[in-house]
Design a protein around this motif. Structure first.
Motif, short mmCIF file in Angstrom:
data_model
loop_
_atom_site.label_atom_id
_atom_site.label_comp_id
_atom_site.label_asym_id
_atom_site.label_seq_id
_atom_site.Cartn_x
_atom_site.Cartn_y
_atom_site.Cartn_z
N ILE A 10 0.85 -1.20 0.00
CA ILE A 10 0.00 0.00 0.00
C ILE A 10 0.88 1.25 0.00
CG2 ILE A 10 -1.68 1.32 1.33
CD1 ILE A 10 -2.85 -1.40 2.23
N PHE A 11 1.93 1.25 0.83
CA PHE A 11 2.86 2.38 0.89
C PHE A 11 3.54 2.58 -0.47
CE2 PHE A 11 7.32 3.75 1.65
CZ PHE A 11 7.07 5.04 2.11
N ARG A 12 3.99 1.48 -1.08
CA ARG A 12 4.68 1.58 -2.37
C ARG A 12 3.73 2.11 -3.45
NH1 ARG A 12 5.81 0.57 -7.19
NH2 ARG A 12 7.77 -0.20 -8.03
N SER A 13 2.50 1.63 -3.47
CA SER A 13 1.52 2.11 -4.45
C SER A 13 1.25 3.60 -4.28
CB SER A 13 0.21 1.34 -4.30
OG SER A 13 0.38 -0.01 -4.59
N GLU A 14 1.11 4.02 -3.04
CA GLU A 14 0.85 5.43 -2.76
C GLU A 14 2.06 6.29 -3.14
OE1 GLU A 14 0.32 7.53 1.35
OE2 GLU A 14 -1.53 6.47 0.85
N TYR A 15 3.24 5.80 -2.81
CA TYR A 15 4.47 6.53 -3.11
C TYR A 15 4.64 6.69 -4.62
CZ TYR A 15 9.20 8.19 -2.09
OH TYR A 15 10.32 8.95 -1.96
N HIS A 16 4.37 5.61 -5.36
CA HIS A 16 4.49 5.64 -6.81
C HIS A 16 3.43 6.57 -7.42
CE1 HIS A 16 5.52 4.31 -10.81
NE2 HIS A 16 4.26 4.03 -11.03
N ALA A 17 2.23 6.55 -6.88
CA ALA A 17 1.15 7.40 -7.39
C ALA A 17 1.47 8.89 -7.22
CB ALA A 17 -0.17 7.06 -6.70
N GLN A 18 2.25 9.21 -6.20
CA GLN A 18 2.62 10.59 -5.95
C GLN A 18 3.77 11.04 -6.85
OE1 GLN A 18 3.49 10.73 -1.77
NE2 GLN A 18 1.38 10.49 -1.19
N SER A 19 4.31 10.14 -7.65
CA SER A 19 5.40 10.43 -8.60
C SER A 19 6.60 11.07 -7.92
CB SER A 19 4.90 11.31 -9.74
OG SER A 19 3.87 10.67 -10.44
N HIS A 29 11.24 -0.80 -12.17
CA HIS A 29 10.43 -0.95 -10.97
C HIS A 29 11.10 -1.80 -9.90
CE1 HIS A 29 6.70 1.17 -11.92
NE2 HIS A 29 7.06 0.95 -13.16
N ARG A 30 12.03 -2.66 -10.28
CA ARG A 30 12.79 -3.42 -9.27
C ARG A 30 13.61 -2.47 -8.41
NH1 ARG A 30 15.95 -7.20 -13.23
NH2 ARG A 30 16.12 -5.15 -14.13
N HIS A 31 14.23 -1.48 -9.04
CA HIS A 31 15.02 -0.51 -8.29
C HIS A 31 14.14 0.43 -7.48
CE1 HIS A 31 18.41 -1.17 -11.44
NE2 HIS A 31 18.35 -2.15 -10.55
N ILE A 32 13.01 0.79 -8.06
CA ILE A 32 12.08 1.65 -7.33
C ILE A 32 11.62 0.94 -6.06
CG2 ILE A 32 9.77 2.71 -7.40
CD1 ILE A 32 10.33 3.27 -10.41
N SER A 33 11.32 -0.35 -6.16
CA SER A 33 10.91 -1.12 -4.97
C SER A 33 12.02 -1.15 -3.94
CB SER A 33 10.50 -2.54 -5.37
OG SER A 33 9.29 -2.51 -6.07
N ARG A 34 13.27 -1.24 -4.37
CA ARG A 34 14.39 -1.23 -3.43
C ARG A 34 14.49 0.12 -2.72
NH1 ARG A 34 17.66 -4.04 -7.82
NH2 ARG A 34 17.36 -6.23 -7.28
N ILE A 35 14.32 1.20 -3.47
CA ILE A 35 14.39 2.54 -2.89
C ILE A 35 13.26 2.73 -1.88
CG2 ILE A 35 14.12 5.01 -3.41
CD1 ILE A 35 15.43 4.33 -6.20
N VAL A 36 12.05 2.35 -2.29
CA VAL A 36 10.90 2.51 -1.40
C VAL A 36 11.03 1.57 -0.20
CG1 VAL A 36 8.38 2.36 -1.24
CG2 VAL A 36 9.42 3.31 -3.29
N LEU A 39 13.18 3.23 2.32
CA LEU A 39 12.41 4.25 3.03
C LEU A 39 11.49 3.62 4.07
CD1 LEU A 39 11.42 6.50 0.00
CD2 LEU A 39 13.13 7.02 1.74
N TRP A 40 10.82 2.52 3.68
CA TRP A 40 9.90 1.82 4.57
C TRP A 40 10.64 1.31 5.81
CZ3 TRP A 40 4.87 1.10 5.42
CH2 TRP A 40 4.46 0.02 6.18
N ASN A 41 11.79 0.71 5.60
CA ASN A 41 12.56 0.15 6.72
C ASN A 41 13.07 1.22 7.68
OD1 ASN A 41 12.22 -2.54 6.03
ND2 ASN A 41 13.96 -2.51 4.64
N ASN A 42 13.21 2.44 7.20
CA ASN A 42 13.69 3.52 8.05
C ASN A 42 12.57 4.38 8.64
OD1 ASN A 42 16.63 3.23 8.01
ND2 ASN A 42 16.37 3.51 5.81
N MET A 43 11.33 4.02 8.34
CA MET A 43 10.18 4.74 8.91
C MET A 43 9.94 4.25 10.34
SD MET A 43 7.47 4.69 5.74
CE MET A 43 6.10 5.29 6.70
N SER A 44 9.41 5.13 11.16
CA SER A 44 9.05 4.74 12.52
C SER A 44 7.76 3.93 12.48
CB SER A 44 8.85 5.99 13.38
OG SER A 44 7.70 6.68 12.97
#
Length: 73
Positions: A10-19, A29-36, A39-44
């Protein structure tokens, strides 16, 4: 029948939708998933909570629509 999305999806879909990552920066998209994922792993946990709630709602809706559903790969 598609499975309900998990909080990260859900986070990845939202992040991608926000461009936030433009095609000028990355197209694969494999690299985009790694980047996101980074970010996810470093979120509180506090920041992840809304996505966990959305995933629970999606899961409950899925169970309502498909009561006998069992995932079989």
């Amino acid at each position: 029948i598609p499975r309900p999305r998990n909080p990260f999806m859900i986070f990845r879909s939202e992040y991608h939708a926000q461009s936030k990552i433009t095609t000028d920066v990355e197209r694969d998209h494999r690299h985009i998933s790694r980047i996101v994922g980074y970010l996810w792993n470093n979120m509180s946990e506090e920041d992840k909570a809304p996505y966990r709630l959305m995933a629970e709602k999606e899961k409950a809706e899925h169970q309502r629509k498909y009561p006998g559903y069992r995932f079989c790969p």
